[in-house]
Design a protein around this motif. Structure first.
Motif, PDB file in Angstrom:
ATOM      1  N   PRO A  29       0.597  -1.256   0.074  1.00  0.00           N
ATOM      2  CA  PRO A  29      -0.033   0.214   0.007  1.00  0.00           C
ATOM      3  C   PRO A  29       0.768   1.317  -0.036  1.00  0.00           C
ATOM      4  CG  PRO A  29      -0.081  -1.105   2.261  1.00  0.00           C
ATOM      5  CD  PRO A  29       0.779  -1.971   1.220  1.00  0.00           C
ATOM      6  N   THR A  30       0.240   2.126  -0.552  1.00  0.00           N
ATOM      7  CA  THR A  30       1.086   3.941  -0.436  1.00  0.00           C
ATOM      8  C   THR A  30       1.057   3.908   1.059  1.00  0.00           C
ATOM      9  OG1 THR A  30      -0.118   4.166  -2.563  1.00  0.00           O
ATOM     10  CG2 THR A  30       0.533   5.932  -1.220  1.00  0.00           C
ATOM     11  N   PRO A  31       1.993   4.786   1.243  1.00  0.00           N
ATOM     12  CA  PRO A  31       2.305   5.164   2.794  1.00  0.00           C
ATOM     13  C   PRO A  31       0.901   6.147   3.181  1.00  0.00           C
ATOM     14  CG  PRO A  31       4.286   5.342   1.872  1.00  0.00           C
ATOM     15  CD  PRO A  31       3.282   5.049   0.927  1.00  0.00           C
ATOM     16  N   PRO A  32       0.395   5.859   4.432  1.00  0.00           N
ATOM     17  CA  PRO A  32      -0.659   6.785   4.776  1.00  0.00           C
ATOM     18  C   PRO A  32      -0.443   8.345   4.634  1.00  0.00           C
ATOM     19  CG  PRO A  32      -0.374   5.229   6.201  1.00  0.00           C
ATOM     20  CD  PRO A  32       0.853   5.000   5.283  1.00  0.00           C
ATOM     21  N   SER A  33       0.720   8.731   5.031  1.00  0.00           N
ATOM     22  CA  SER A  33       1.034  10.109   4.743  1.00  0.00           C
ATOM     23  C   SER A  33       0.776  10.802   3.307  1.00  0.00           C
ATOM     24  CB  SER A  33       2.503  10.465   5.319  1.00  0.00           C
ATOM     25  OG  SER A  33       3.223   9.640   4.348  1.00  0.00           O
ATOM     26  N   GLN A  34       0.850   9.754   2.435  1.00  0.00           N
ATOM     27  CA  GLN A  34       0.510  10.357   1.083  1.00  0.00           C
ATOM     28  C   GLN A  34      -0.867  10.805   0.943  1.00  0.00           C
ATOM     29  OE1 GLN A  34       2.745   8.413  -2.185  1.00  0.00           O
ATOM     30  NE2 GLN A  34       4.558   7.872  -1.010  1.00  0.00           N
ATOM     31  N   LEU A  35      -1.673  10.197   1.595  1.00  0.00           N
ATOM     32  CA  LEU A  35      -3.200  10.476   1.432  1.00  0.00           C
ATOM     33  C   LEU A  35      -3.674  11.430   2.538  1.00  0.00           C
ATOM     34  CD1 LEU A  35      -4.323   6.859   0.941  1.00  0.00           C
ATOM     35  CD2 LEU A  35      -3.897   8.264  -0.881  1.00  0.00           C
ATOM     36  N   ASN A  36      -2.832  11.582   3.599  1.00  0.00           N
ATOM     37  CA  ASN A  36      -3.076  12.522   4.616  1.00  0.00           C
ATOM     38  C   ASN A  36      -1.973  13.125   5.205  1.00  0.00           C
ATOM     39  OD1 ASN A  36      -4.250  13.849   7.139  1.00  0.00           O
ATOM     40  ND2 ASN A  36      -5.079  12.051   7.955  1.00  0.00           N
ATOM     41  N   LEU A  37      -1.649  14.299   4.870  1.00  0.00           N
ATOM     42  CA  LEU A  37      -0.279  15.187   5.058  1.00  0.00           C
ATOM     43  C   LEU A  37      -0.267  15.093   6.676  1.00  0.00           C
ATOM     44  CD1 LEU A  37      -0.443  17.919   2.877  1.00  0.00           C
ATOM     45  CD2 LEU A  37       0.660  15.720   2.486  1.00  0.00           C
ATOM     46  N   ASP A  38      -1.277  14.849   7.556  1.00  0.00           N
ATOM     47  CA  ASP A  38      -1.138  15.118   9.026  1.00  0.00           C
ATOM     48  C   ASP A  38      -0.474  13.917   9.630  1.00  0.00           C
ATOM     49  OD1 ASP A  38      -4.257  16.775   9.472  1.00  0.00           O
ATOM     50  OD2 ASP A  38      -2.174  17.618   9.275  1.00  0.00           O
ATOM     51  N   VAL A  39      -0.375  12.717   8.860  1.00  0.00           N
ATOM     52  CA  VAL A  39       0.412  11.422   9.305  1.00  0.00           C
ATOM     53  C   VAL A  39       1.718  11.683   9.190  1.00  0.00           C
ATOM     54  CG1 VAL A  39       0.736   9.036   9.147  1.00  0.00           C
ATOM     55  CG2 VAL A  39      -1.622  10.049   8.463  1.00  0.00           C
ATOM     56  N   PRO A  40       2.445  11.564  10.509  1.00  0.00           N
ATOM     57  CA  PRO A  40       3.833  11.741  10.720  1.00  0.00           C
ATOM     58  C   PRO A  40       4.438  10.492  10.242  1.00  0.00           C
ATOM     59  CG  PRO A  40       2.993  11.314  12.686  1.00  0.00           C
ATOM     60  CD  PRO A  40       1.758  11.369  11.629  1.00  0.00           C
ATOM     61  N   ALA A  41       5.786  10.579   9.949  1.00  0.00           N
ATOM     62  CA  ALA A  41       6.584   9.592   9.490  1.00  0.00           C
ATOM     63  C   ALA A  41       6.656   8.155  10.223  1.00  0.00           C
ATOM     64  CB  ALA A  41       8.015   9.930   9.168  1.00  0.00           C
ATOM     65  N   GLU A  42       6.741   8.532  11.659  1.00  0.00           N
ATOM     66  CA  GLU A  42       6.739   7.320  12.655  1.00  0.00           C
ATOM     67  C   GLU A  42       5.371   6.504  12.484  1.00  0.00           C
ATOM     68  OE1 GLU A  42       9.030   5.925  14.186  1.00  0.00           O
ATOM     69  OE2 GLU A  42       7.822   4.745  15.902  1.00  0.00           O
ATOM     70  N   LEU A  43       4.057   7.061  12.196  1.00  0.00           N
ATOM     71  CA  LEU A  43       3.080   6.398  12.222  1.00  0.00           C
ATOM     72  C   LEU A  43       2.876   5.757  10.765  1.00  0.00           C
ATOM     73  CD1 LEU A  43       0.430   5.797  13.822  1.00  0.00           C
ATOM     74  CD2 LEU A  43      -0.515   7.862  12.820  1.00  0.00           C
ATOM     75  N   ASP A  44       3.324   6.288   9.718  1.00  0.00           N
ATOM     76  CA  ASP A  44       3.686   5.723   8.358  1.00  0.00           C
ATOM     77  C   ASP A  44       4.454   4.421   8.822  1.00  0.00           C
ATOM     78  OD1 ASP A  44       4.275   8.106   5.857  1.00  0.00           O
ATOM     79  OD2 ASP A  44       2.461   6.760   6.540  1.00  0.00           O
ATOM     80  N   ARG A  45       5.650   4.347   9.547  1.00  0.00           N
ATOM     81  CA  ARG A  45       6.481   3.213   9.749  1.00  0.00           C
ATOM     82  C   ARG A  45       5.509   2.006  10.421  1.00  0.00           C
ATOM     83  NH1 ARG A  45       8.931   0.653  13.766  1.00  0.00           N
ATOM     84  NH2 ARG A  45       8.232   1.953  15.336  1.00  0.00           N
ATOM     85  N   ILE A  46       4.941   2.665  11.743  1.00  0.00           N
ATOM     86  CA  ILE A  46       4.144   1.458  12.374  1.00  0.00           C
ATOM     87  C   ILE A  46       3.140   1.024  11.448  1.00  0.00           C
ATOM     88  CG2 ILE A  46       2.371   1.477  14.084  1.00  0.00           C
ATOM     89  CD1 ILE A  46       3.869   3.495  15.479  1.00  0.00           C
ATOM     90  N   THR A  47       2.277   1.733  10.706  1.00  0.00           N
ATOM     91  CA  THR A  47       1.289   1.007   9.982  1.00  0.00           C
ATOM     92  C   THR A  47       2.031   0.191   8.619  1.00  0.00           C
ATOM     93  OG1 THR A  47       0.330   3.079  10.216  1.00  0.00           O
ATOM     94  CG2 THR A  47      -0.656   1.794   8.507  1.00  0.00           C
ATOM     95  N   LEU A  48       2.932   0.537   8.213  1.00  0.00           N
ATOM     96  CA  LEU A  48       3.522  -0.409   6.939  1.00  0.00           C
ATOM     97  C   LEU A  48       4.281  -1.618   7.597  1.00  0.00           C
ATOM     98  CD1 LEU A  48       4.772   2.473   4.477  1.00  0.00           C
ATOM     99  CD2 LEU A  48       2.524   1.182   4.834  1.00  0.00           C
TER     100      LEU A  48
END
Length: 1000
Positions: free
Chosen positions: A240-259
């Motif tokens: 999947p696309t990193p969440p931050s590319q769909l929602n700019l409020d998502v920080p890098a750390e949360l991207d990491r956890i989700t992926l």
């Protein structure tokens, strides 16, 4: 079955029905409670023993679990007709899917929900159970805001031992093991193992949970397609696309956890729910201020997110292989039934009890007066009386925030979200108040102002509405608008003591002493009439604080002592602590250090005994800043380190940041420990930026620039100053604008761009003069005088320096000495330039005497100047000694330009004393330092000293080369400064003497 009794459960109404079964609301006759009963229907026609076995497996699996985030199984069994049933907790609330559809879910709340689901899974996994169908409709949020994981209907036991032959459920267990190759679950949330139909373990649930987290924060599922087959293919194949590319409020750390949770290979995912929980909690701490809701980017697939609060209980009973006509008819019936149910069951706004309302009003009025600790108890009482009173929870969160208990405030806000997941059900005013309070807590003051302004429009005669709007303007540093609204509050209610008190405080901040005294007197009279002792204490405290700021220390002490006496009489520990700390400040300023320390220690002890450490910490930071202002650096460091320790132990993040800020200010003002100061500042800035503390960000940025300036990192310092200059212009903050121009002037002066520095100093001087800030006016008179002298404008320089004694007379003795020391040094430079050695020496020695400790920048500057005077006047030995001391102390102060200047002065002294080789070495080192820093005016002079040393060493070729370098640098200086400024510089007698050496 409605009206029938199953065991001791009387069926009341149907909640939902699907292809496999039906869910009812029932009453437990024995315990008198409402429950949900799930039953199977048409067993033989929908898979017979297999579905029945799976149904019983859910009961067996979940009944072994006891966890606050798992819907409790109360009972299970079979009717007399052999129909199996499960009795479970009736969850009143709504699903996570419904929350997402309404776009009321923000990132911090989403993380909290996912964390609680993970806690439920961790409990299940510890009991050897995999859920296998984690999705939005299987996560419910009840009316108290608690998460409940539902429908372990696909649950599988992965760690059970072999069943004993005598076990009555042995056959059930055998029949329920999923056959390899059979896909179980909901396509959008399947793990790759499930999509492939192979064996699964707990990490499969964590993949599904990652998909749920993704959808919550990105606004769409990680895998989406037109058919179940297409979705399964994407689950197996696509990242999947990193969440931050769909929602700019998502920080890098949360991207990491989700992926990480969505890794294709189980070994690359989280290996346990507890591991994922740990990362979520760390991320949650950093995301408390992110209150924006997540926008849905696509509509969910039909049936994915039922909107009924309890529809999830029957979500797994979907009838397979229905025709399109049946589906269309069914959807129409569901829509009509859903509309009827929605209109009949839609929630109405909660009406708090009269007793809770009474406590709420009392606590809110305390907040408006600024008595935050006093507000806590009545607001807690309001909640104990009526726990569903959302506004009381919100105001309590506001009070905790003001007292720097951020974790408690956050929990209170989460409770508000649980109570009011849908703001649309609130009355308009209640919704506006909740929006305003939340915005205040998250420091989004423009939003708070907008909400309170709308409340004023709706309630134009309500004095309290104007006070609330005034407080929002005050927090946003719009003082005039705050005063305007406080005046409106007193106009609409002439007996409103809190409004008069706020007016007195703000008039004092603006320097309107008559207005402040009048408002304080009115507030005091009103509080006396009301018999409000704590209100009177606050008036006296604010009066004392104002008198202290304007230097009327004896009167300040009198007012604060009265405040303390009343606080003790009324047993108000909060006011006792604040007042004793303020008294300690005043007593230090009056020179009574013994009593001042006693008051500070007593305040700290009282705070500790009453669990008010955050209040004591705030007072200690204020006390430390007072010591800094009085240049009592040892006392300041001791107090501020105690404050930092308190803040860290008690998790007061704002106080910790304020203590770090004050410590960095201390070290920068002393011009020592700049590395540590920068480290402290960067920690503080992280917090201030998260919380949008504009004033503190401004101060920290300026201090950061000053520290970089001391280290000679001019580009980084200028970046900080320009950022601050832009902010000051945007906010039209004259004081910040003036201080920023001053620091930019200092930077340009260090870069020896004297014409530009003079302009910046002049901008700053004009503002500070209009603001009537004598200490900074004095500094700027000396700074402008030095720039004017450097540019050969001696008469203008002397005219400014002549004003210094009158400015110094307005200051206390410490600042008088600093100002006069700086002026004397510049006058010594002018005299030395013109060959008046006796006058130059006298003024350099006076500057040294007034400068204070050897560790100060001013003392090193004065010592360097005295070394130059002694060297050039023929006192070679004394000049060499003085210049050597200046070099050593400059290295301790860690001002890079000062080190370079003192090295050059030492080179000149060595040259005159016959140390030609050492002189050449020092001159070349100074030259290289000047060149690296871009300090061209000093660099060309360093080349001259190096050339003279080379001549003394009979290296005439080297001397000629060095003189050529000097001429080249000097020509570049003309281009940088402009012809007029450069010609003025060349008119100086000392520069003319140096310049002649280039012509020889």
């Amino acid at each position: 079955m409605i009206g029938q009794t199953v065991s001791h459960y009387r069926i009341i109404e149907q909640l939902g029905e699907g292809g496999m079964g039906v869910v009812y609301v029932a009453e437990d006759i024995l315990l008198g409670r409402r429950v949900a009963i799930k039953t199977l229907t048409e067993v033989s026609g929908t898979g017979g023993p297999h579905f029945r076995s799976r149904f019983l497996r859910e009961a067996r699996a979940v009944s072994a679990l006891s966890h606050p985030h798992i819907a409790t199984i109360h009972d299970y069994g079979e009717t007399a007709e052999g129909q199996p049933y499960i009795v479970m907790e009736l969850v009143k609330g709504e699903t996570l899917g419904a929350l997402m559809l309404r776009e009321t879910l923000n990132i911090p709340r989403a993380i909290q929900i996912i964390e609680e689901v993970a806690e439920a899974l961790a409990e299940a996994h510890r009991h050897g159970i995999i859920h296998r169908d984690i999705k939005p409709s299987n996560v419910a949020i009840n009316e108290r805001g608690n998460v409940k994981v539902l429908d372990f209907g696909l649950a599988k036991q992965f760690a059970m031992g072999p069943a004993h032959p005598s076990d009555p459920e042995r056959q059930t267990l055998l029949n329920t093991q999923t056959r390899e190759g059979v896909i179980v679950g909901t396509p959008m949330y399947l793990s790759p193992e499930q999509a492939l139909g192979v064996e699964v373990d707990p990490r499969s649930d964590l993949f599904s949970l990652g998909g749920l987290l993704y959808e919550c924060i990105a606004g769409k599922p990680p895998f989406f397609g037109r058919s179940p087959g297409e979705i399964c293919a994407k689950v197996i194949r696509d990242d999947p696309t990193p969440p931050s590319q769909l929602n700019l409020d998502v920080p890098a750390e949360l991207d990491r956890i989700t992926l990480k949770a969505l890794a294709k290979k189980p070994e690359e995912r989280y290996q346990s729910a507890d591991e994922m929980i740990s990362d979520l909690r760390a991320a949650q701490t950093d995301l408390k201020g992110s209150g924006h809701t997540v926008t849905r980017l696509i509509s969910p697939a039909p049936g994915t997110h039922p909107t009924g609060a309890l529809a999830t209980l029957s979500d797994i009973f979907k009838r397979p292989r229905l025709s399109v006509g049946y589906v269309a008819a069914g959807l129409l019936i569901i829509a009509l039934a859903g509309s009827a149910v929605w209109y009949s069951l839609r929630p109405s706004p909660h009406q708090p009890t009269p007793a809770a309302e009474k406590w709420y009003v009392l606590g809110t009025n305390n907040l408006r007066e600024g008595a935050y600790f006093k507000a806590i108890k009545p607001l807690q009482q309001a909640i104990e009386t009526d726990d569903k009173f959302a506004l009381a929870h919100a105001r309590l969160a506001e009070a905790w925030t003001e007292l720097d208990y951020s974790e408690r405030a956050y929990l209170a806000l989460l409770r508000v979200d649980g109570l009011v997941p849908n703001r649309a059900v609130l009355h308009e005013l209640d919704g506006l108040y909740l929006d305003a309070i939340r915005a205040t807590i998250t420091r989004d003051f423009p939003t708070a102002i907008k909400a309170y302004a709308e409340i004023v429009r709706l309630k134009p005669q309500d004095a309290q509405a104007y006070l609330d709007l005034g407080r929002a303007y005050e927090k946003n540093d719009e003082i005039d608008k705050a005063i305007e609204n406080y005046v409106a509050a007193t106009t609409h209610d002439g007996q409103y003591a809190a409004a008069a008190l706020r007016l007195g405080t703000l008039y004092g901040r603006k320097g309107d002493l008559a207005g402040a005294n009048s408002s304080f007197a009115k507030a005091d009279g009103l509080f006396q009439t009301l018999g409000d002792f704590e209100g009177r204490t606050e008036v006296l405290f604010q009066r004392g604080a104002l008198l202290s700021r304007i230097g009327k220390l004896a009167e300040a002490q009198d007012q604060l002592q009265k405040s303390l006496d009343i606080a003790r009489t009324s047993n108000s520990q909060y006011h006792q602590i604040r007042t004793m700390l303020q008294l300690s400040n005043v007593l230090y300023s009056r020179g009574n250090t013994t009593l001042a320390k006693e008051y500070a220690q007593d305040a700290v002890s009282l705070a500790q005994n009453n669990k008010l450490e955050n209040l004591a910490t705030q007072g200690l930071v204020d006390l430390g800043n007072t010591h800094i202002e009085r240049r009592e650096y040892g006392d300041a460091e001791q107090v501020l380190k105690q404050a930092l320790d308190f803040a860290q132990r008690n998790k007061g993040r704002r106080n910790e940041a304020m203590a770090l800020l004050a410590l960095s200010k201390l070290y920068i003002q002393q011009e020592i420990n700049t590395d540590q100061a920068i480290g402290y500042l960067e920690q503080a800035l992280t917090y201030f930026k998260e919380g949008k503390f504009s004033k503190e960000i401004s101060l920290a940025t300026l201090l950061h620039g000053r520290a970089k300036l001391l280290r000679g990192e001019y580009a980084e310092a200028l970046k900080d100053f320009e950022q601050q200059l832009q902010f000051a212009r945007e906010t039209n903050n004259q004081s910040q604008l003036a201080s920023t121009h001053l620091l930019i002037g200092n930077l340009l002066a260090d870069l020896e761009l004297y014409p530009d520095a003079l302009r910046s100093f002049n901008e700053s001087y004009n503002i500070y003069k209009s603001l009537d800030v004598p200490i900074t006016v004095g500094y700027l008179l000396a700074d402008q005088g030095e720039m004017l002298w450097q540019l050969g404008r001696k008469n203008e320089a002397q005219a400014l320096l002549d004003q210094l004694p009158a400015v110094a007379d307005r200051l206390d003795s410490n600042y008088q000495q600093v100002i006069l020391a700086r002026g004397a040094r510049v006058e010594s430079q002018i005299d030395l330039s013109e060959g008046r050695f006796s006058e130059a020496r006298s003024k350099a020695e006076r500057s040294l005497t007034l400068a204070g400790p050897k560790t100060s920048h001013i003392w090193v500057d004065a010592k360097h100047q005295l070394g130059l005077v002694l060297t050039r006047s023929g006192a070679k030995g004394a000049g060499l000694q003085s210049s050597q001391e200046a070099v050593e102390m400059a290295k301790q102060v860690k001002d890079e330009r000062l080190v370079s200047l003192t090295l050059l002065g030492h080179a000149e002294a060595l040259l005159e004393s016959g140390g030609f080789t050492a002189a050449l070495a020092d001159a070349r080192e100074a030259q290289q330092r000047f060149a690296q820093a871009g300090q061209r005016e000093s660099e060309w002079q360093a080349w001259i000293i190096a050339a003279k040393a080379s001549q003394k060493l009979d290296d005439y070729a080297g001397a000629r080369e060095q003189l050529l370098h000097a001429k080249e640098v000097l020509d570049g200086l003309a281009q940088k400064w402009g012809t007029e400024a450069f010609n003025g510089y060349l008119s100086r007698p000392d520069i003319q003497r140096l310049h002649k050496q280039l012509e020889e």
